[in-house]
Design an enzyme around this catalytic site. Structure first.
Site, mmCIF file in Angstrom:
data_model
loop_
_atom_site.group_PDB
_atom_site.id
_atom_site.type_symbol
_atom_site.label_atom_id
_atom_site.label_comp_id
_atom_site.label_asym_id
_atom_site.label_seq_id
_atom_site.Cartn_x
_atom_site.Cartn_y
_atom_site.Cartn_z
ATOM 1 N N ARG A 51 -4.665 -37.151 -6.193
ATOM 2 C CA ARG A 51 -3.354 -36.307 -6.285
ATOM 3 C C ARG A 51 -3.396 -35.314 -5.134
ATOM 4 N NH1 ARG A 51 -1.534 -35.502 -11.713
ATOM 5 N NH2 ARG A 51 -1.213 -33.286 -11.169
ATOM 6 N N ASP A 53 -1.959 -32.769 -2.167
ATOM 7 C CA ASP A 53 -1.059 -31.617 -2.147
ATOM 8 C C ASP A 53 0.387 -31.751 -1.386
ATOM 9 O OD1 ASP A 53 -3.028 -30.259 -3.473
ATOM 10 O OD2 ASP A 53 -3.874 -29.279 -1.800
ATOM 11 N N ARG A 210 -9.405 -29.165 2.556
ATOM 12 C CA ARG A 210 -8.812 -28.294 3.550
ATOM 13 C C ARG A 210 -9.615 -26.883 3.548
ATOM 14 N NH1 ARG A 210 -3.322 -26.819 2.587
ATOM 15 N NH2 ARG A 210 -3.333 -27.369 0.490
#
Length: 278
Positions: A51, A53, A210
């Site tokens: 999933r 972002d 990230r």
């Protein structure tokens, strides 16, 4: 009901991530809408491997859905194509240009795009040399003002590889574990002169990739020692000094699965909650 695997790619720039959100354009919504049109049904439910972002791209994402047998056999229409090939072709006519289904295939019922996955591969791109900036690629490469020491970043990243509690790099979710096996975290300079990070793990927490990148970039800048990301990891708490890097530099490139005979076993393993590390 046949189970269908879809391999697909998208440019994340104009999507608010994978998951459906009221009033926002998402990959899941666009793909389910296209499938509903082709399959002539309103009952389309997708399970995805990762999933992503808002703003994150994918060149090798995977999802699955279960299709009514009659609807599946009707996909080719009057043509002599197999349903899988016909589905890919017909989806190309209804999906937007920033979303492409590359392949479709019937898979065993034991296949689960999320839980059967062995590992996910991500790539992060940075450009720290103005002479190599390419405006055509600005949507997938993060321009960085400071010069980066790739060898230092690679050394720092290597210290994070293995089975660890990555709570310091994840947005917490109630009841969810932050224990993951980071199989590869490597940095190289590409032929274009860009700085490329490869991040591979069995699974990732929300914002984990990230944040991992954000922990080693200060090392590359020379502002932090090579040992610093490992110290952050061992602290098991999110700290403001770790920047969650821009989404557009990140791409999901590949998802690996076991042989068909091992799909069910892998899914059962993945569903089992990992306990805290001592």
């Amino acid at each position: 009901m046949p189970r269908i695997r879809l391999d697909f790619a998208y440019d994340g720039h104009d999507f608010h991530g994978w998951a459906r959100q009221p009033g926002l354009r998402t990959v899941q919504e666009e793909l389910e809408r296209g499938l509903a049109t082709v399959l002539r049904t309103a009952d389309v439910s997708l399970t995805v491997a990762g999933r992503t972002d808002a703003g994150v791209h994918a060149t090798g994402s995977v999802c699955h859905l279960d299709v009514d047998d009659e609807a599946w056999r009707a996909v080719p229409g009057r043509s002599d194509r197999a349903p899988a090939a016909a589905l890919v072709s017909r989806l190309a006519g209804v999906l937007p240009p920033d979303l492409v289904v590359q392949r479709a295939a019937e898979v065993p019922d034991a296949f689960d795009a999320r839980f059967s996955a062995l590992r996910r591969h991500y790539r992060y791109l940075l450009c720290d040399r103005r002479e190599t900036l390419d405006p055509r690629r600005r949507g997938m490469v993060v321009a960085w003002r400071r010069s980066l020491d790739v060898e230092a970043m690679a050394a720092a990243a290597q210290q994070l590889v293995g089975l660890n509690d990555f709570a310091a790099f994840c947005k917490p979710r109630e009841g969810a574990t932050t224990v993951r096996t980071l199989e590869r975290f490597a940095w190289t300079r590409t032929e274009e002169g860009w700085v490329a990070g490869e991040v591979v793990a069995d699974a990732f927490c929300h914002s984990m990739v990230r944040a991992l990148v954000g922990a080693v970039v200060p090392v590359g800048e020379g502002r932090r020692p090579i040992e610093w990301p490992r110290e952050v990891l061992e602290g098991r708490q999110r700290i403001g000094a770790v920047t969650v890097m821009p989404a557009h530099g990140l791409t999901l490139t590949q998802v690996d699965y076991p042989d068909d005979a091992d799909l069910a076993t892998r899914a059962e393993e993945a569903r089992s909650m990992r306990g805290p590390l001592t």
